[in-house]
Design an enzyme around this catalytic site. Structure first.
Site, PDB file in Angstrom:
ATOM      1  N   CYS A 132     -63.496 -31.690  -4.237  1.00 38.03           N
ATOM      2  CA  CYS A 132     -64.692 -31.124  -3.603  1.00 38.03           C
ATOM      3  C   CYS A 132     -65.046 -29.772  -4.202  1.00 38.03           C
ATOM      4  CB  CYS A 132     -64.463 -31.002  -2.102  1.00 38.03           C
ATOM      5  SG  CYS A 132     -64.013 -32.575  -1.365  1.00 38.03           S
ATOM      6  N   GLU A 133     -65.277 -29.740  -5.511  1.00 39.23           N
ATOM      7  CA  GLU A 133     -65.650 -28.527  -6.220  1.00 39.23           C
ATOM      8  C   GLU A 133     -66.571 -28.956  -7.364  1.00 39.23           C
ATOM      9  OE1 GLU A 133     -63.766 -25.325  -6.053  1.00 39.23           O
ATOM     10  OE2 GLU A 133     -62.616 -26.114  -4.361  1.00 39.23           O
ATOM     11  N   TYR A 180     -48.673 -28.073 -19.443  1.00 37.10           N
ATOM     12  CA  TYR A 180     -49.434 -27.325 -18.438  1.00 37.10           C
ATOM     13  C   TYR A 180     -50.480 -28.196 -17.736  1.00 37.10           C
ATOM     14  CZ  TYR A 180     -47.113 -23.668 -21.076  1.00 37.10           C
ATOM     15  OH  TYR A 180     -46.153 -22.919 -21.712  1.00 37.10           O
ATOM     16  N   GLU A 225     -39.039 -20.335 -28.809  1.00 34.72           N
ATOM     17  CA  GLU A 225     -39.142 -20.981 -27.500  1.00 34.72           C
ATOM     18  C   GLU A 225     -40.432 -21.779 -27.392  1.00 34.72           C
ATOM     19  OE1 GLU A 225     -36.884 -17.644 -24.811  1.00 34.72           O
ATOM     20  OE2 GLU A 225     -39.007 -17.332 -25.165  1.00 34.72           O
ATOM     21  N   PRO A 226     -40.528 -22.883 -28.114  1.00 36.25           N
ATOM     22  CA  PRO A 226     -41.772 -23.660 -28.038  1.00 36.25           C
ATOM     23  C   PRO A 226     -41.869 -24.447 -26.731  1.00 36.25           C
ATOM     24  CG  PRO A 226     -40.174 -24.773 -29.441  1.00 36.25           C
ATOM     25  CD  PRO A 226     -39.522 -23.484 -28.982  1.00 36.25           C
ATOM     26  N   GLY A 227     -43.047 -24.497 -26.168  1.00 41.84           N
ATOM     27  CA  GLY A 227     -43.293 -25.312 -24.972  1.00 41.84           C
ATOM     28  C   GLY A 227     -44.423 -26.280 -25.273  1.00 41.84           C
ATOM     29  N   ARG A 228     -45.636 -25.733 -25.283  1.00 39.38           N
ATOM     30  CA  ARG A 228     -46.842 -26.532 -25.513  1.00 39.38           C
ATOM     31  C   ARG A 228     -46.756 -27.382 -26.778  1.00 39.38           C
ATOM     32  NH1 ARG A 228     -51.878 -24.813 -23.742  1.00 39.38           N
ATOM     33  NH2 ARG A 228     -51.008 -22.727 -23.539  1.00 39.38           N
TER      34      ARG A 228
HETATM   35  C1  PLP Z   1     -44.436 -19.848 -21.731  1.00 38.39           C
HETATM   36  C2  PLP Z   1     -43.392 -19.241 -22.568  1.00 38.39           C
HETATM   37  C3  PLP Z   1     -43.023 -19.845 -23.767  1.00 38.39           C
HETATM   38  C4  PLP Z   1     -43.685 -21.090 -24.284  1.00 38.39           C
HETATM   39  O1  PLP Z   1     -44.992 -20.886 -24.682  1.00 38.39           O
HETATM   40  P1  PLP Z   1     -45.829 -22.095 -25.305  1.00 38.39           P
HETATM   41  O2  PLP Z   1     -47.117 -21.477 -25.630  1.00 38.39           O
HETATM   42  O3  PLP Z   1     -45.928 -23.155 -24.291  1.00 38.39           O
HETATM   43  O4  PLP Z   1     -45.086 -22.549 -26.518  1.00 38.39           O
HETATM   44  C5  PLP Z   1     -42.007 -19.279 -24.489  1.00 38.39           C
HETATM   45  N1  PLP Z   1     -41.382 -18.159 -24.079  1.00 38.39           N
HETATM   46  C6  PLP Z   1     -41.721 -17.540 -22.929  1.00 38.39           C
HETATM   47  C7  PLP Z   1     -41.003 -16.325 -22.527  1.00 38.39           C
HETATM   48  C8  PLP Z   1     -42.727 -18.053 -22.142  1.00 38.39           C
HETATM   49  O5  PLP Z   1     -43.065 -17.442 -21.005  1.00 38.39           O
END
Ligand code: PLP
Length: 423
Positions: free
Chosen positions: A351-352, A381, A280-283
Protein backbone atom coordinates in the site's frame (compact mmCIF):
# COMPACT_ATOMS: atom_id res chain seq x y z
CA UNK A 1 14.46 -2.46 -25.89
CA UNK A 2 15.77 -5.84 -26.78
CA UNK A 3 16.08 -9.06 -24.86
CA UNK A 4 17.65 -9.27 -21.43
CA UNK A 5 21.46 -8.98 -21.45
CA UNK A 6 22.40 -12.47 -20.32
CA UNK A 7 25.53 -11.27 -18.52
CA UNK A 8 23.14 -10.11 -15.78
CA UNK A 9 22.19 -13.75 -15.16
CA UNK A 10 24.15 -16.17 -12.98
CA UNK A 11 26.95 -18.42 -14.24
CA UNK A 12 24.92 -21.54 -15.05
CA UNK A 13 21.99 -19.72 -16.68
CA UNK A 14 21.06 -21.13 -20.10
CA UNK A 15 18.37 -20.09 -22.51
CA UNK A 16 16.74 -23.00 -24.37
CA UNK A 17 14.11 -21.98 -26.90
CA UNK A 18 12.03 -19.55 -24.89
CA UNK A 19 12.83 -20.95 -21.46
CA UNK A 20 15.43 -20.12 -18.86
CA UNK A 21 17.34 -22.83 -17.01
CA UNK A 22 19.54 -22.21 -13.97
CA UNK A 23 21.59 -24.96 -12.37
CA UNK A 24 20.09 -27.29 -14.96
CA UNK A 25 16.53 -26.60 -13.74
CA UNK A 26 13.76 -24.89 -15.68
CA UNK A 27 13.03 -21.72 -13.75
CA UNK A 28 9.29 -21.72 -14.46
CA UNK A 29 9.06 -25.26 -13.00
CA UNK A 30 10.54 -23.84 -9.78
CA UNK A 31 7.88 -21.14 -9.66
CA UNK A 32 5.18 -23.80 -10.17
CA UNK A 33 6.61 -26.15 -7.56
CA UNK A 34 7.53 -23.69 -4.80
CA UNK A 35 5.21 -20.76 -5.55
CA UNK A 36 6.05 -17.09 -5.96
CA UNK A 37 7.68 -14.82 -4.97
CA UNK A 38 10.69 -17.10 -4.88
CA UNK A 39 14.40 -16.44 -4.49
CA UNK A 40 16.42 -18.77 -6.73
CA UNK A 41 20.16 -19.04 -5.96
CA UNK A 42 22.65 -20.58 -8.39
CA UNK A 43 24.92 -22.50 -6.02
CA UNK A 44 27.73 -22.94 -8.56
CA UNK A 45 27.79 -19.19 -9.10
CA UNK A 46 28.27 -18.61 -5.36
CA UNK A 47 31.08 -21.18 -5.32
CA UNK A 48 32.77 -19.61 -8.36
CA UNK A 49 32.83 -16.15 -6.76
CA UNK A 50 34.11 -17.61 -3.46
CA UNK A 51 36.94 -19.29 -5.37
CA UNK A 52 37.91 -15.95 -6.93
CA UNK A 53 37.97 -14.33 -3.50
CA UNK A 54 40.49 -16.83 -2.14
CA UNK A 55 42.53 -17.24 -5.32
CA UNK A 56 45.35 -14.82 -4.52
CA UNK A 57 48.14 -15.87 -2.16
CA UNK A 58 48.51 -13.56 0.84
CA UNK A 59 44.85 -12.54 0.71
CA UNK A 60 42.20 -14.11 2.95
CA UNK A 61 38.49 -13.55 2.59
CA UNK A 62 35.49 -13.40 4.90
CA UNK A 63 31.97 -13.35 3.51
CA UNK A 64 29.94 -10.36 4.79
CA UNK A 65 26.88 -12.30 5.90
CA UNK A 66 24.56 -9.30 6.08
CA UNK A 67 24.30 -9.43 2.26
CA UNK A 68 22.36 -12.70 2.62
CA UNK A 69 22.46 -15.20 5.40
CA UNK A 70 20.90 -18.57 5.93
CA UNK A 71 22.44 -21.81 7.15
CA UNK A 72 22.84 -23.45 3.77
CA UNK A 73 24.50 -20.41 2.15
CA UNK A 74 26.93 -20.02 5.06
CA UNK A 75 27.82 -23.72 4.80
CA UNK A 76 28.52 -23.33 1.07
CA UNK A 77 30.68 -20.26 1.66
CA UNK A 78 32.59 -21.86 4.56
CA UNK A 79 33.19 -25.02 2.50
CA UNK A 80 34.95 -22.82 -0.08
CA UNK A 81 37.42 -21.59 2.54
CA UNK A 82 35.99 -18.19 3.38
CA UNK A 83 35.50 -16.94 6.91
CA UNK A 84 32.25 -15.24 7.89
CA UNK A 85 31.73 -11.62 8.94
CA UNK A 86 28.89 -10.80 11.31
CA UNK A 87 27.74 -7.42 12.62
CA UNK A 88 25.36 -8.36 15.43
CA UNK A 89 24.66 -11.07 17.99
CA UNK A 90 21.89 -12.32 15.73
CA UNK A 91 24.15 -12.73 12.72
CA UNK A 92 26.69 -14.44 14.99
CA UNK A 93 23.99 -16.81 16.20
CA UNK A 94 23.01 -17.74 12.63
CA UNK A 95 26.65 -18.42 11.68
CA UNK A 96 27.20 -20.59 14.76
CA UNK A 97 23.98 -22.47 14.09
CA UNK A 98 25.22 -23.15 10.53
CA UNK A 99 28.25 -24.86 12.07
CA UNK A 100 30.72 -22.20 10.91
CA UNK A 101 34.03 -22.58 12.78
CA UNK A 102 33.99 -19.77 15.38
CA UNK A 103 37.69 -19.15 14.75
CA UNK A 104 36.83 -18.08 11.19
CA UNK A 105 34.21 -15.54 12.32
CA UNK A 106 34.90 -11.80 12.54
CA UNK A 107 32.53 -9.58 14.52
CA UNK A 108 32.20 -6.00 13.35
CA UNK A 109 29.43 -3.39 13.69
CA UNK A 110 29.47 0.17 15.03
CA UNK A 111 27.64 -0.35 18.32
CA UNK A 112 28.20 -3.79 19.77
CA UNK A 113 26.64 -4.13 23.19
CA UNK A 114 28.38 -5.55 26.21
CA UNK A 115 26.21 -8.66 25.80
CA UNK A 116 27.17 -9.05 22.13
CA UNK A 117 30.88 -8.66 22.89
CA UNK A 118 30.59 -11.17 25.73
CA UNK A 119 28.70 -13.61 23.45
CA UNK A 120 31.44 -13.25 20.80
CA UNK A 121 34.31 -13.88 23.23
CA UNK A 122 32.46 -16.78 24.85
CA UNK A 123 31.87 -18.36 21.40
CA UNK A 124 35.59 -18.08 20.66
CA UNK A 125 35.29 -15.95 17.53
CA UNK A 126 38.46 -15.33 15.54
CA UNK A 127 38.41 -11.56 15.65
CA UNK A 128 36.46 -8.64 17.04
CA UNK A 129 36.68 -5.35 15.14
CA UNK A 130 36.80 -2.43 17.59
CA UNK A 131 34.75 0.45 16.14
CA UNK A 132 35.08 3.10 18.90
CA UNK A 133 36.82 4.05 22.15
CA UNK A 134 33.64 3.02 23.94
CA UNK A 135 33.95 -0.53 22.62
CA UNK A 136 37.54 -0.77 23.77
CA UNK A 137 36.27 0.34 27.21
CA UNK A 138 33.64 -2.40 27.11
CA UNK A 139 36.25 -5.03 26.21
CA UNK A 140 38.41 -3.80 29.11
CA UNK A 141 35.44 -4.14 31.45
CA UNK A 142 34.79 -7.70 30.25
CA UNK A 143 38.46 -8.49 30.76
CA UNK A 144 38.31 -7.18 34.32
CA UNK A 145 35.47 -9.66 34.93
CA UNK A 146 37.35 -12.57 33.39
CA UNK A 147 41.08 -11.90 32.88
CA UNK A 148 41.65 -15.31 31.28
CA UNK A 149 39.96 -14.17 28.08
CA UNK A 150 41.98 -11.92 25.74
CA UNK A 151 40.29 -11.65 22.33
CA UNK A 152 42.18 -11.02 19.09
CA UNK A 153 41.03 -7.68 17.72
CA UNK A 154 41.34 -5.30 14.79
CA UNK A 155 40.65 -1.57 14.93
CA UNK A 156 38.38 -0.11 12.27
CA UNK A 157 39.83 3.07 10.88
CA UNK A 158 38.13 5.64 8.67
CA UNK A 159 40.55 6.68 5.95
CA UNK A 160 38.74 9.84 4.78
CA UNK A 161 37.96 8.47 1.33
CA UNK A 162 34.60 9.12 -0.24
CA UNK A 163 33.46 6.13 -2.25
CA UNK A 164 31.47 6.93 -5.36
CA UNK A 165 28.26 5.23 -4.37
CA UNK A 166 24.92 6.02 -2.72
CA UNK A 167 25.42 8.17 0.40
CA UNK A 168 23.65 5.62 2.62
CA UNK A 169 26.31 3.02 1.79
CA UNK A 170 29.39 5.27 1.66
CA UNK A 171 31.28 4.71 4.91
CA UNK A 172 34.90 5.77 4.41
CA UNK A 173 34.54 9.58 4.54
CA UNK A 174 35.32 11.49 7.78
CA UNK A 175 31.63 12.32 8.30
CA UNK A 176 30.53 8.81 9.24
CA UNK A 177 29.33 6.92 12.30
CA UNK A 178 31.78 4.09 11.54
CA UNK A 179 35.27 3.59 12.85
CA UNK A 180 38.09 5.73 14.23
CA UNK A 181 39.05 8.78 12.22
CA UNK A 182 42.54 8.82 10.75
CA UNK A 183 42.71 12.56 9.95
CA UNK A 184 42.16 13.82 13.51
CA UNK A 185 44.50 11.26 15.09
CA UNK A 186 41.79 9.18 16.81
CA UNK A 187 42.84 6.04 14.93
CA UNK A 188 46.42 6.34 16.14
CA UNK A 189 45.37 7.07 19.74
CA UNK A 190 43.11 4.00 19.75
CA UNK A 191 45.85 1.80 18.27
CA UNK A 192 48.33 2.94 20.96
CA UNK A 193 45.73 2.37 23.66
CA UNK A 194 44.91 -1.13 22.42
CA UNK A 195 48.59 -2.07 22.11
CA UNK A 196 49.09 -1.20 25.78
CA UNK A 197 45.87 -2.84 26.95
CA UNK A 198 46.06 -6.29 28.59
CA UNK A 199 42.42 -6.81 27.60
CA UNK A 200 42.97 -7.32 23.87
CA UNK A 201 45.51 -8.72 21.42
CA UNK A 202 45.69 -6.23 18.55
CA UNK A 203 46.35 -8.02 15.24
CA UNK A 204 45.94 -5.10 12.87
CA UNK A 205 43.53 -2.65 11.32
CA UNK A 206 40.29 -2.84 9.42
CA UNK A 207 38.50 -0.52 7.01
CA UNK A 208 35.48 -0.49 4.74
CA UNK A 209 34.82 2.54 2.55
CA UNK A 210 31.44 1.59 1.19
CA UNK A 211 29.35 -0.77 -0.84
CA UNK A 212 28.52 -1.08 -4.56
CA UNK A 213 31.83 0.62 -5.45
CA UNK A 214 32.62 0.39 -9.17
CA UNK A 215 36.11 1.83 -9.07
CA UNK A 216 39.05 -0.38 -8.13
CA UNK A 217 41.10 2.85 -7.98
CA UNK A 218 39.16 4.26 -5.00
CA UNK A 219 39.57 0.93 -3.19
CA UNK A 220 43.32 0.99 -3.95
CA UNK A 221 43.48 4.63 -2.77
CA UNK A 222 41.83 3.68 0.51
CA UNK A 223 44.31 0.85 0.89
CA UNK A 224 47.23 3.30 0.50
CA UNK A 225 45.89 5.46 3.34
CA UNK A 226 45.30 2.46 5.58
CA UNK A 227 48.68 0.92 4.81
CA UNK A 228 50.31 4.24 5.83
CA UNK A 229 48.40 4.18 9.12
CA UNK A 230 49.64 0.63 9.68
CA UNK A 231 53.24 1.31 8.60
CA UNK A 232 54.73 2.22 12.02
CA UNK A 233 53.41 -1.03 13.54
CA UNK A 234 54.29 -4.62 12.94
CA UNK A 235 50.73 -5.75 12.21
CA UNK A 236 49.80 -9.26 11.08
CA UNK A 237 46.74 -8.10 9.22
CA UNK A 238 45.20 -5.29 7.19
CA UNK A 239 41.54 -5.78 6.26
CA UNK A 240 40.18 -3.65 3.44
CA UNK A 241 36.50 -4.51 3.81
CA UNK A 242 34.18 -5.10 0.95
CA UNK A 243 32.46 -3.04 -1.47
CA UNK A 244 33.15 -4.11 -5.03
CA UNK A 245 29.97 -3.43 -7.00
CA UNK A 246 27.95 -5.59 -9.35
CA UNK A 247 26.01 -4.65 -12.51
CA UNK A 248 22.25 -4.55 -11.97
CA UNK A 249 21.06 -3.17 -15.31
CA UNK A 250 22.14 -3.36 -18.94
CA UNK A 251 25.16 -1.20 -19.67
CA UNK A 252 26.61 -1.34 -16.15
CA UNK A 253 30.03 -2.92 -15.81
CA UNK A 254 31.87 -3.78 -12.61
CA UNK A 255 35.37 -5.05 -11.95
CA UNK A 256 35.58 -8.74 -11.07
CA UNK A 257 36.47 -9.91 -7.56
CA UNK A 258 39.72 -11.16 -9.05
CA UNK A 259 40.63 -7.76 -10.53
CA UNK A 260 39.91 -6.10 -7.19
CA UNK A 261 41.96 -8.56 -5.15
CA UNK A 262 44.88 -8.50 -7.57
CA UNK A 263 44.97 -4.68 -7.62
CA UNK A 264 45.05 -4.49 -3.81
CA UNK A 265 47.71 -7.19 -3.58
CA UNK A 266 49.85 -5.50 -6.25
CA UNK A 267 49.64 -2.20 -4.32
CA UNK A 268 50.52 -3.99 -1.07
CA UNK A 269 53.56 -5.56 -2.72
CA UNK A 270 54.59 -2.23 -4.25
CA UNK A 271 54.37 -0.59 -0.81
CA UNK A 272 56.35 -3.39 0.81
CA UNK A 273 53.42 -4.43 3.02
CA UNK A 274 54.05 -7.87 4.50
CA UNK A 275 50.86 -8.13 6.58
CA UNK A 276 48.20 -10.56 5.38
CA UNK A 277 45.47 -8.72 3.45
CA UNK A 278 41.84 -9.42 4.33
CA UNK A 279 38.86 -8.77 2.07
CA UNK A 280 35.18 -8.95 3.01
CA UNK A 281 33.02 -9.36 -0.08
CA UNK A 282 29.26 -9.60 0.38
CA UNK A 283 27.28 -8.30 -2.58
CA UNK A 284 29.80 -9.51 -5.16
CA UNK A 285 29.52 -13.10 -3.86
CA UNK A 286 25.72 -13.43 -3.73
CA UNK A 287 24.14 -10.48 -5.60
CA UNK A 288 24.26 -11.81 -9.16
CA UNK A 289 23.85 -15.41 -7.91
CA UNK A 290 20.10 -15.06 -7.43
CA UNK A 291 16.95 -13.88 -9.12
CA UNK A 292 13.48 -13.31 -7.76
CA UNK A 293 10.53 -14.96 -9.48
CA UNK A 294 7.12 -13.28 -9.29
CA UNK A 295 3.74 -13.90 -10.86
CA UNK A 296 1.95 -11.12 -12.71
CA UNK A 297 -1.42 -10.37 -11.08
CA UNK A 298 -2.71 -7.23 -12.79
CA UNK A 299 -1.82 -5.21 -15.87
CA UNK A 300 -3.09 -1.63 -15.99
CA UNK A 301 -2.58 0.39 -19.15
CA UNK A 302 -3.41 4.11 -19.03
CA UNK A 303 -2.87 5.40 -22.57
CA UNK A 304 -0.79 8.56 -22.61
CA UNK A 305 0.04 8.19 -18.93
CA UNK A 306 1.74 4.94 -17.97
CA UNK A 307 1.55 1.15 -17.89
CA UNK A 308 1.67 -0.79 -14.62
CA UNK A 309 2.41 -4.49 -14.19
CA UNK A 310 1.73 -5.63 -10.62
CA UNK A 311 3.47 -8.69 -9.20
CA UNK A 312 2.83 -10.69 -6.04
CA UNK A 313 5.74 -9.25 -3.99
CA UNK A 314 7.43 -5.87 -3.89
CA UNK A 315 9.11 -3.74 -1.26
CA UNK A 316 8.73 -6.49 1.35
CA UNK A 317 11.10 -8.79 -0.58
CA UNK A 318 13.22 -6.08 -2.24
CA UNK A 319 13.39 -2.75 -0.41
CA UNK A 320 16.40 -1.49 -2.42
CA UNK A 321 14.35 0.46 -5.00
CA UNK A 322 12.41 2.36 -2.33
CA UNK A 323 15.51 2.86 -0.11
CA UNK A 324 18.14 3.79 -2.67
CA UNK A 325 16.22 4.29 -5.91
CA UNK A 326 18.00 1.18 -7.22
CA UNK A 327 17.36 0.03 -10.75
CA UNK A 328 16.68 -3.52 -11.92
CA UNK A 329 15.74 -5.32 -15.09
CA UNK A 330 12.62 -7.44 -15.53
CA UNK A 331 12.14 -10.38 -17.86
CA UNK A 332 9.73 -13.18 -18.49
CA UNK A 333 11.48 -16.54 -17.98
CA UNK A 334 9.13 -18.30 -20.41
CA UNK A 335 9.47 -15.66 -23.15
CA UNK A 336 13.24 -15.26 -23.24
CA UNK A 337 13.35 -14.67 -26.98
CA UNK A 338 10.61 -12.03 -27.09
CA UNK A 339 11.71 -8.44 -27.63
CA UNK A 340 10.79 -6.42 -24.52
CA UNK A 341 8.88 -3.64 -26.24
CA UNK A 342 6.39 -2.60 -23.56
CA UNK A 343 7.53 0.03 -21.07
CA UNK A 344 5.85 -0.34 -17.69
CA UNK A 345 6.45 0.21 -14.01
CA UNK A 346 6.68 -3.22 -12.43
CA UNK A 347 5.05 -2.63 -9.06
CA UNK A 348 4.40 -4.69 -5.96
CA UNK A 349 1.27 -5.40 -3.92
CA UNK A 350 2.00 -3.06 -1.01
CA UNK A 351 0.00 0.00 0.00
CA UNK A 352 2.58 2.55 -1.16
CA UNK A 353 2.93 4.29 -4.51
CA UNK A 354 6.70 3.98 -4.00
CA UNK A 355 6.37 0.19 -3.99
CA UNK A 356 8.11 -0.12 -7.33
CA UNK A 357 10.09 -3.24 -8.21
CA UNK A 358 11.41 -1.89 -11.52
CA UNK A 359 10.85 1.65 -12.71
CA UNK A 360 10.23 1.95 -16.46
CA UNK A 361 10.91 -1.72 -17.05
CA UNK A 362 10.98 -3.22 -20.52
CA UNK A 363 8.75 -6.27 -20.71
CA UNK A 364 7.35 -8.35 -23.58
CA UNK A 365 4.21 -6.89 -25.16
CA UNK A 366 2.64 -10.34 -24.90
CA UNK A 367 2.98 -10.37 -21.10
CA UNK A 368 -0.24 -11.58 -19.49
CA UNK A 369 -1.77 -12.02 -16.09
CA UNK A 370 -0.52 -15.36 -14.75
CA UNK A 371 2.88 -15.11 -16.46
CA UNK A 372 6.00 -15.31 -14.35
CA UNK A 373 8.20 -12.24 -14.23
CA UNK A 374 11.75 -12.27 -12.85
CA UNK A 375 14.27 -9.72 -11.65
CA UNK A 376 17.95 -10.74 -11.84
CA UNK A 377 20.73 -9.78 -9.39
CA UNK A 378 18.57 -9.89 -6.26
CA UNK A 379 20.82 -12.18 -4.20
CA UNK A 380 22.28 -9.46 -1.95
CA UNK A 381 20.41 -7.10 0.39
CA UNK A 382 17.07 -8.40 -0.86
CA UNK A 383 15.99 -11.30 1.33
CA UNK A 384 18.31 -9.97 4.04
CA UNK A 385 16.41 -6.68 4.17
CA UNK A 386 12.98 -8.26 3.62
CA UNK A 387 10.11 -7.40 5.94
CA UNK A 388 6.57 -8.45 6.79
CA UNK A 389 5.05 -5.15 5.69
CA UNK A 390 1.35 -5.53 4.95
CA UNK A 391 1.47 -8.92 6.64
CA UNK A 392 3.26 -10.46 3.68
CA UNK A 393 5.44 -13.44 4.61
CA UNK A 394 9.01 -13.57 3.42
CA UNK A 395 9.42 -15.66 0.24
CA UNK A 396 10.88 -19.14 0.07
CA UNK A 397 14.53 -19.59 -0.95
CA UNK A 398 15.66 -22.33 -3.32
CA UNK A 399 19.22 -23.32 -4.26
CA UNK A 400 19.71 -25.00 -7.63
CA UNK A 401 22.72 -27.01 -8.80
CA UNK A 402 23.33 -29.90 -11.20
CA UNK A 403 19.68 -30.34 -12.11
CA UNK A 404 18.45 -30.37 -8.51
CA UNK A 405 16.50 -27.80 -6.52
CA UNK A 406 16.83 -27.63 -2.75
CA UNK A 407 14.33 -25.67 -0.70
CA UNK A 408 16.62 -24.11 1.92
CA UNK A 409 14.13 -21.72 3.55
CA UNK A 410 10.40 -22.26 3.40
CA UNK A 411 7.94 -19.45 2.83
CA UNK A 412 6.91 -17.59 6.01
CA UNK A 413 3.40 -18.34 7.19
CA UNK A 414 0.78 -16.44 9.15
CA UNK A 415 1.77 -18.55 12.19
CA UNK A 416 5.37 -17.30 11.86
CA UNK A 417 4.13 -13.72 11.78
CA UNK A 418 1.93 -14.23 14.84
CA UNK A 419 4.58 -16.13 16.82
CA UNK A 420 5.60 -13.10 18.93
CA UNK A 421 2.08 -11.98 19.80
CA UNK A 422 1.41 -12.91 23.43
CA UNK A 423 -2.09 -11.58 23.93
C1 PLP B 1 28.73 -4.58 4.41
C2 PLP B 1 30.16 -4.79 4.71
C3 PLP B 1 30.95 -5.52 3.83
C4 PLP B 1 30.43 -6.08 2.54
O1 PLP B 1 30.14 -5.10 1.61
P1 PLP B 1 29.63 -5.52 0.15
O2 PLP B 1 29.48 -4.23 -0.53
O3 PLP B 1 28.36 -6.25 0.31
O4 PLP B 1 30.70 -6.37 -0.45
C5 PLP B 1 32.26 -5.75 4.18
N1 PLP B 1 32.78 -5.27 5.33
C6 PLP B 1 32.04 -4.55 6.20
C7 PLP B 1 32.66 -4.06 7.43
C8 PLP B 1 30.72 -4.29 5.92
O5 PLP B 1 29.98 -3.58 6.78
Amino acid sequence: MAKLETYLLSDTAEVTDDDLFVGGVNVSDLAKEFGTPLFVYDEQHVRNRCREAVSVEGVHAAYASKAFSCRHLLQVVASEGLGVDVATGGELGIALSAGVDPASITVHGNNKSLAELDQAIEAGVGKIVIDSFDELDRLEFLHSQNPARVPDVLIRVTPGIKAETHKFISTGQDDTKFGLTVSNGDAEVCIEKALKSPAVNLLGIHSHIGSQVFSVESLVKAFQVIAKVAAPYDFDEIVVGGGIGVPYVAGEQAPSINEWVEAIKAEADAMGVTASIGIEPGRSIVGPAAMTLYEVGTIKKIPGVRNFVAVDGGMSDNPRPIMYGSGYEAFCPTKMNDQRKLTAHVVGKHCESGDIVVEDAQVPESLQVGDFLATPVTGAYGYGMASNYNGVGRPAVVFVADGDAKLVRRRETLEDMLACDLI
